[in-house]
Design a protein around this motif. Structure first.
Motif, short mmCIF file in Angstrom:
data_model
loop_
_atom_site.label_atom_id
_atom_site.label_comp_id
_atom_site.label_asym_id
_atom_site.label_seq_id
_atom_site.Cartn_x
_atom_site.Cartn_y
_atom_site.Cartn_z
N MET A 143 12.46 -10.57 -4.81
CA MET A 143 13.36 -11.42 -5.61
C MET A 143 14.81 -11.19 -5.23
O MET A 143 15.62 -12.12 -5.22
CB MET A 143 13.16 -11.17 -7.10
CG MET A 143 11.88 -11.76 -7.64
SD MET A 143 11.70 -13.52 -7.37
CE MET A 143 12.96 -14.17 -8.41
N MET A 144 15.19 -9.94 -4.91
CA MET A 144 16.56 -9.66 -4.49
C MET A 144 16.88 -10.42 -3.21
O MET A 144 17.95 -11.02 -3.08
CB MET A 144 16.77 -8.16 -4.30
CG MET A 144 16.76 -7.40 -5.59
SD MET A 144 18.20 -7.74 -6.57
CE MET A 144 19.19 -6.35 -6.13
N ASN A 145 15.95 -10.40 -2.26
CA ASN A 145 16.17 -11.12 -1.00
C ASN A 145 16.21 -12.63 -1.24
O ASN A 145 17.02 -13.34 -0.62
CB ASN A 145 15.07 -10.77 0.01
CG ASN A 145 15.22 -9.36 0.51
OD1 ASN A 145 16.32 -8.81 0.54
ND2 ASN A 145 14.11 -8.76 0.91
N LEU B 228 17.22 -14.19 -4.00
CA LEU B 228 18.49 -14.49 -4.63
C LEU B 228 19.65 -14.43 -3.63
O LEU B 228 20.55 -15.27 -3.65
CB LEU B 228 18.75 -13.56 -5.80
CG LEU B 228 17.92 -13.80 -7.05
CD1 LEU B 228 18.16 -12.71 -8.07
CD2 LEU B 228 18.26 -15.15 -7.65
N LYS B 229 19.62 -13.42 -2.76
CA LYS B 229 20.67 -13.31 -1.74
C LYS B 229 20.63 -14.51 -0.79
O LYS B 229 21.67 -15.05 -0.43
CB LYS B 229 20.51 -12.01 -0.96
CG LYS B 229 20.92 -10.79 -1.73
CD LYS B 229 20.72 -9.54 -0.89
CE LYS B 229 21.05 -8.30 -1.68
NZ LYS B 229 20.84 -7.07 -0.90
N LEU C 284 13.25 -9.20 -11.21
CA LEU C 284 14.52 -9.30 -10.48
C LEU C 284 14.87 -8.01 -9.76
O LEU C 284 15.68 -8.03 -8.83
CB LEU C 284 15.65 -9.70 -11.43
CG LEU C 284 15.55 -11.13 -11.94
CD1 LEU C 284 16.65 -11.40 -12.95
CD2 LEU C 284 15.64 -12.12 -10.80
N LYS C 285 14.30 -6.89 -10.15
CA LYS C 285 14.55 -5.63 -9.45
C LYS C 285 13.72 -5.49 -8.18
O LYS C 285 14.02 -4.65 -7.34
CB LYS C 285 14.25 -4.44 -10.36
CG LYS C 285 15.35 -4.12 -11.32
CD LYS C 285 15.05 -2.82 -12.04
CE LYS C 285 16.24 -2.33 -12.80
NZ LYS C 285 15.97 -1.05 -13.47
N SER C 286 12.70 -6.32 -8.01
CA SER C 286 11.85 -6.21 -6.84
C SER C 286 12.60 -6.68 -5.60
O SER C 286 13.52 -7.49 -5.66
CB SER C 286 10.57 -7.04 -7.03
OG SER C 286 10.88 -8.41 -7.01
N ASP C 287 12.22 -6.13 -4.45
CA ASP C 287 12.89 -6.46 -3.19
C ASP C 287 12.73 -7.93 -2.83
O ASP C 287 13.65 -8.55 -2.29
CB ASP C 287 12.34 -5.58 -2.07
CG ASP C 287 12.76 -4.13 -2.21
OD1 ASP C 287 13.82 -3.88 -2.85
OD2 ASP C 287 12.04 -3.25 -1.70
#
Length: 77
Positions: A55-57, A59-60, A50-53
């Motif tokens: 996965m962040m993108n 989720l957003k 979840l800290k990876s870019d």
């Protein structure tokens, strides 16, 4: 009439029961320890993902898509 039981008959089941209880105590503790270690390992993997870019993108994008379906426009995360 019932006959009085001998002392050997009264103490034997109790002694066996006590022996079984002692031998299973460590097994239960070991099972809990293995479960806790597995849960911590899985949690660590999820945090790293979840800290990876990527996965962040993802989720957003998912949140923004849900907000657009709900009728909330103009809000970008």
């Amino acid at each position: 009439m019932s006959q009085p039981s001998t002392p050997a008959r009264r103490t034997r089941p109790t002694a066996l029961r006590r022996f079984r209880t002692r031998s299973e105590r460590g097994a239960a503790t070991a099972e809990y320890a293995v479960t806790i270690v597995a849960a911590c390992g899985l949690g660590g993997i999820l945090v790293a993902l979840l800290k990876s870019d990527v996965m962040m993108n993802a989720l957003k994008s998912l949140i923004n898509y849900a907000l657009k379906l709900a009728g909330v426009e103009g809000l970008e995360l």
